[in-house]
Design an enzyme around this catalytic site. Structure first.
Site, mmCIF file in Angstrom:
data_model
loop_
_atom_site.group_PDB
_atom_site.id
_atom_site.type_symbol
_atom_site.label_atom_id
_atom_site.label_comp_id
_atom_site.label_asym_id
_atom_site.label_seq_id
_atom_site.Cartn_x
_atom_site.Cartn_y
_atom_site.Cartn_z
ATOM 1 C CG ASN A 8 -11.195 -7.001 5.886
ATOM 2 O OD1 ASN A 8 -12.374 -6.851 5.578
ATOM 3 N ND2 ASN A 8 -10.825 -7.442 7.083
ATOM 4 C CG ASN A 9 -6.143 -8.474 -0.752
ATOM 5 O OD1 ASN A 9 -6.139 -7.629 -1.631
ATOM 6 N ND2 ASN A 9 -5.115 -9.276 -0.515
ATOM 7 C CE LYS A 11 -2.036 -4.173 -4.546
ATOM 8 N NZ LYS A 11 -0.586 -4.498 -4.608
ATOM 9 C CD GLU A 39 -8.615 -17.525 14.495
ATOM 10 O OE1 GLU A 39 -7.582 -18.131 14.136
ATOM 11 O OE2 GLU A 39 -8.608 -16.385 14.996
ATOM 12 C CG ASP A 68 -7.555 -20.684 1.831
ATOM 13 O OD1 ASP A 68 -7.321 -19.629 2.439
ATOM 14 O OD2 ASP A 68 -6.991 -21.756 2.108
ATOM 15 C CB SER A 69 -5.259 -18.542 -3.462
ATOM 16 O OG SER A 69 -5.113 -17.265 -2.857
ATOM 17 C CE1 TYR A 166 6.759 -18.735 -1.221
ATOM 18 C CE2 TYR A 166 4.392 -18.350 -1.222
ATOM 19 C CZ TYR A 166 5.544 -18.714 -0.560
ATOM 20 O OH TYR A 166 5.498 -19.071 0.770
ATOM 21 C CE LYS A 187 -0.640 -12.302 -10.136
ATOM 22 N NZ LYS A 187 -0.085 -11.625 -8.931
ATOM 23 N NE ARG A 193 -7.910 -14.870 -6.068
ATOM 24 C CZ ARG A 193 -6.664 -14.521 -5.752
ATOM 25 N NH1 ARG A 193 -6.042 -13.576 -6.413
ATOM 26 N NH2 ARG A 193 -6.036 -15.124 -4.760
#
Length: 212
Positions: A8-9, A11, A39, A68-69, A166, A187, A193
């Site tokens: 649901n991100n 960005k 999950e 998944d990152s 980070y 970036k 990604r």
């Protein structure tokens, strides 16, 4: 072809739409379809990405994609790894607090713990990793899996105000800057990604026969 993003991100949605632009895909978030988040119980990025993609594909009865990152640090045996987002434990919610503010507090404690655990370490090599998984349907026997790694090193103190997580600690020698010192365009051109998406584009063309 509609591809449901197991997230649901907003960005991440915008980033993947840009990185996969030109392909005959309509990418929508699972939240737009009322699909709950899955999950993520596993210890590897690829297993968690597969779980998320299968969950979204089953719920939408169609194709799905998941990412998944996280950050892997050599001196810490690959930690924080799959728990990168909540490395220091999940911070408690504060009444009336905006989601972005809570995320900033979470980032701060995660970064502080990382620096604490690397105190005195000579080896500060690390890399961001993105694992993308795409499925045509929930029972697809041939998931497309693409991995992108962005190597760098962890500084002793944060630098820069862009990005999140980070990014202020991750120094990219080839660019002479931390990730938090890069604008969004730079970036997204060099990131983990961007690398996984480039690899996935090739597979989407070759295996799913989508446009070049």
């Amino acid at each position: 072809m509609r591809l449901v993003l197991a997230s649901n991100n907003a960005k991440k949605l915008a980033e993947l739409r840009a990185l996969l632009a030109g392909l005959p895909l309509e990418i929508v978030t699972q939240g737009e379809l009322g699909i709950a988040e899955a999950e993520e119980p596993h210890g590897t990025f690829v297993e968690n990405a597969l779980v998320k993609a299968r969950h979204a594909a089953a719920a939408c009865h169609g194709a799905a994609i998941a990412d998944d990152s996280g950050l892997c640090v050599s001196a810490l045996g690959g930690a924080p790894g799959v728990i990168s987002a909540h490395y220091a434990g999940e911070v408690e919610a504060v009444a009336g607090e905006a989601r972005e503010e809570r995320r900033r507090r979470q980032d701060a404690v995660n970064n502080a713990l990382l620096l604490q655990r690397l105190h005195g370490a000579a080896d500060r090599r690390a890399h961001f990793i993105s694992t993308l998984v795409a499925l045509r349907h929930a029972d697809d026997p041939e998931p497309l899996i693409a991995v992108g790694r962005w190597p760098g090193e962890i500084l002793h103190a944060p630098r820069g105000t862009q990005g999140f997580g980070y990014d202020p600690l991750m120094f990219i020698a080839a660019l002479g800057a931390t990730v938090a010192e890069l604008d969004a365009e730079r970036k997204n051109r060099f990131s983990h990604r961007a690398r996984s998406a480039a690899a996935l584009r090739v597979q989407l063309h070759e295996a799913w026969h989508l446009g070049s």
